[in-house]
Motif scaffolding. Sequence first.
Motif, short mmCIF file in Angstrom:
data_model
loop_
_atom_site.label_atom_id
_atom_site.label_comp_id
_atom_site.label_asym_id
_atom_site.label_seq_id
_atom_site.Cartn_x
_atom_site.Cartn_y
_atom_site.Cartn_z
N VAL A 173 0.86 -1.18 0.00
CA VAL A 173 0.00 0.00 0.00
C VAL A 173 0.90 1.23 0.00
N PHE A 174 0.34 2.34 -0.48
CA PHE A 174 1.16 3.54 -0.61
C PHE A 174 0.56 4.75 0.10
N SER A 175 -0.61 4.57 0.68
CA SER A 175 -1.25 5.73 1.30
C SER A 175 -2.11 5.30 2.48
N GLU A 176 -2.52 6.31 3.23
CA GLU A 176 -3.39 6.08 4.37
C GLU A 176 -4.69 5.41 3.92
N ALA A 177 -5.20 5.86 2.77
CA ALA A 177 -6.46 5.30 2.27
C ALA A 177 -6.28 3.82 1.92
N ASP A 178 -5.16 3.50 1.26
CA ASP A 178 -4.88 2.11 0.92
C ASP A 178 -4.84 1.26 2.19
N PHE A 179 -4.19 1.82 3.21
CA PHE A 179 -4.03 1.04 4.42
C PHE A 179 -5.38 0.82 5.10
N ALA A 180 -6.22 1.86 5.09
CA ALA A 180 -7.55 1.73 5.67
C ALA A 180 -8.34 0.65 4.94
N GLU A 181 -8.16 0.59 3.64
CA GLU A 181 -8.84 -0.42 2.83
C GLU A 181 -8.36 -1.82 3.22
N PHE A 182 -7.05 -1.93 3.45
CA PHE A 182 -6.49 -3.21 3.90
C PHE A 182 -7.14 -3.64 5.21
N CYS A 183 -7.26 -2.69 6.14
CA CYS A 183 -7.87 -3.02 7.44
C CYS A 183 -9.34 -3.41 7.27
N ALA A 184 -10.01 -2.72 6.35
CA ALA A 184 -11.43 -3.02 6.12
C ALA A 184 -11.57 -4.44 5.59
N ARG A 185 -10.68 -4.83 4.71
CA ARG A 185 -10.72 -6.20 4.16
C ARG A 185 -10.54 -7.22 5.27
N VAL A 186 -9.60 -6.92 6.18
CA VAL A 186 -9.34 -7.84 7.29
C VAL A 186 -10.61 -7.99 8.13
N ARG A 187 -11.25 -6.86 8.42
CA ARG A 187 -12.45 -6.91 9.25
C ARG A 187 -13.56 -7.70 8.56
N ARG A 188 -13.74 -7.42 7.27
CA ARG A 188 -14.78 -8.14 6.53
C ARG A 188 -14.51 -9.64 6.58
N PHE A 189 -13.26 -9.99 6.36
CA PHE A 189 -12.90 -11.41 6.28
C PHE A 189 -13.13 -12.10 7.61
N LEU A 190 -12.78 -11.41 8.70
CA LEU A 190 -12.92 -12.03 10.01
C LEU A 190 -14.32 -11.83 10.58
N GLY A 191 -15.14 -11.06 9.86
CA GLY A 191 -16.48 -10.81 10.36
C GLY A 191 -16.47 -9.90 11.58
N LEU A 192 -15.52 -8.95 11.63
CA LEU A 192 -15.44 -8.04 12.77
C LEU A 192 -16.29 -6.79 12.50
N ALA A 193 -16.62 -6.11 13.59
CA ALA A 193 -17.37 -4.86 13.45
C ALA A 193 -16.49 -3.83 12.75
N GLU A 194 -17.16 -2.85 12.10
CA GLU A 194 -16.42 -1.87 11.31
C GLU A 194 -15.46 -1.03 12.12
N ASP A 195 -15.78 -0.89 13.42
CA ASP A 195 -14.89 -0.06 14.23
C ASP A 195 -14.00 -0.92 15.13
N ALA A 196 -14.00 -2.23 14.91
CA ALA A 196 -13.18 -3.10 15.74
C ALA A 196 -11.71 -2.76 15.57
#
Length: 692
Positions: free
Chosen positions: A96-119
């Motif tokens: 990733v090259f930016s804050e937005a990219d990194f946030a997207e990475f975290c969002a993918r992790v949450r989706r995959f693990l079934g975590l809450a959006e603010d987890a």
Amino acid sequence: MSGRPPVEELTPAAAAAELADLAAEIARLDAAYYQDDAPEVTDAVYDARRARNNAIEARFPDLVRADSPTRRLGAAPAAGFARRRHLQPMLSLGNVFSEADFAEFCARVRRFLGLAEDAAFAFVGEPKIDGLSISLTYEHGSFVHGATRGDGSEGEDVTANLRALASLPKRLAGAAPALIEIRGEVFMTKADFLALNAEQERAGRKLFANPRNAAAGSLRQLDASITAGRKLGFFAYAMGETSAPVAATHAEYLARLGAWGFAVNPLSRRLKGEGEVLAFQAEMAARRAALAYDIDGVVYKIDDLAWQRRLGFAGRDPRWAIAWKFPAERAETRLEDIRIQVGRTGALTPVAVLQPVNVGGVLVSRASLHNEDEIARKDIRIGDAVVVERAGDVIPRIVAVIVAKRPPGTAPFAFPTHCPVCGSHAVRPAGEAVRRCTGGLICPAQAVERLIHFCARGAFDIEGMGEKTVAEFYEDGLIHGPGDIFRLAAREAEIAAREGWGEVSARKLIAAIAARRRIPLARFIFALGIRRVGETTAKLLARHYGSFSHWRAEMNAAQIMGSEARSTLGNILGIGPAIAEALVDFFAEGRNRAVLDDLAGLLEIEDAEAAGAAQSPIAGKLVVFTGSLTTMSRAEAKARAEALGARVTDSVSRRTDYVVLGAEAGSKARRAAELGVTTLSEAEWRALAGMD
DNA sequence: TCCCCTCGAGTTCA
DNA sequence: CTCGAGGGGA
């Protein structure tokens, strides 16, 4: 060391005497360690001796002995590098090259693990050192071998060289699993790199382009004593195979590595959430220039190892780690020319010839321009001033033209409509980006590229038949087509007489070719270089048809019968109309059939193992998940099932093998009952898939 | 028909 | 390593 005066207090005479003692003692310990494989003292004691020796030498450079331990190493020089397969593949990393990219990475992790959006979840941030990654294997606490990353699954065995690294423990301190793979980075500091280059220059040897290359070059020395003389650092940071779990979190694992005696990058830090990650990234960017070694970003790993396991891999990249790269290095230079290369499939690829420019430590003189549209889009003209970038990847690219600096009299680049090599018409089908030479079999450029592909890794993999050799042999008429390679044995003397060749190298080449007369069907199909048939598709075809003769017969039938048989090809999962057509086209060409006949007479093509011989009970099964799963998310369940060889879809049909029912399963459960499809509870599924 | 993912084919420099 | 196209599911 007790009983010895501090180095500062040594008289030259005492120093000379002690150096003599140390030289003898270290030589004895080396012999015990390397030759008898029976260390006499602990590594700590050994390392202390070497450290003492180095300290004295540093203070009394004039007293350095000819037989000084710093000048030699006990290990016998290795004869080439053997290949070594990693027990667990070594990772690549998404970027990733930016804050937005990194946030997207975290969002993918949450989706995959079934975590809450603010987890929130914790990471470990580690500076990403620009060195070379290696894998070390320890058995019963002893270092047994080490290998470079290679292609991720197999690297070069550099055990002897790694033994020369002081920063690498030969024995793990304290309890350790019976078998463990440890991954880390070998690197050279910027200062040591400059010193080494100064030394190289003084000795009239070639200079290294950057610390990374210097580290790689130093480690991959056939004579391990050269490695020993180079200053290489090592940081451990990852785990491969292990016979017993060693930690519950990555941070714990790093602590464990430290306890075992590894150097762990002291800047690595556990970070409690995305906020801390942002701060860490900024901090590292600010400290980057002052660090002793080059870094090109920061790697963030999810701390919880149980989560890491659940997240698994997407393709080759782990879903639980990401490299946040610093912005790429850029430089300005002039574009001197645009050359057109002709690929194996006839693709005309424009390549920029640049005035050589240093970009991030590497002298760049070429850059791919990809295709016609790319040139037009950026309006790249010969003579232009351009900005060149070398991103996290190694491959340079042209970012933009500096129009303000454009010299007068330039014209937009006119992309050729004919092959620069054979002169055939070059066409570009509507909707495609690539223009291709229609010369096909008559185009020498394509012929050479096909031969190169034929000999290359993944295909026949003939050692000694690299790009240059193939091209030269082709030009001089030694080979015209693939079959000729296997007739080269008759011309061994002729090869030996060539410039740059000798009897030994010719003999080796002939032996390497002979060693490849037996070849698995999949590699054979791949080697043919049929358009749209790469490694994966070749495997698919090999597994489907089983034998060369069967494949050949079926393909001939398809060629004669046309569309009807073509649809049979279409029934292979993964072979669509485009690939089917490419195959039919290949067989429609008489000269291709002649090549196949020729090769069939020269080679022993091994049958592929029968399809679906996989071991898991769910391999090849069609599975549907429905309802909400409790122990894993849907995406995770799908990934796990696919990893075991199953196919996962969303709709229940007669072809479905299993429907896995989560909580509140609705219409799909009913449909499964109607169709008589086997249903499983989540627990039953886990048992069947061997997940518990 | 559209979208997502995987695969193929391309390339640089040491 | 990246980009574009093919394949397959929604």
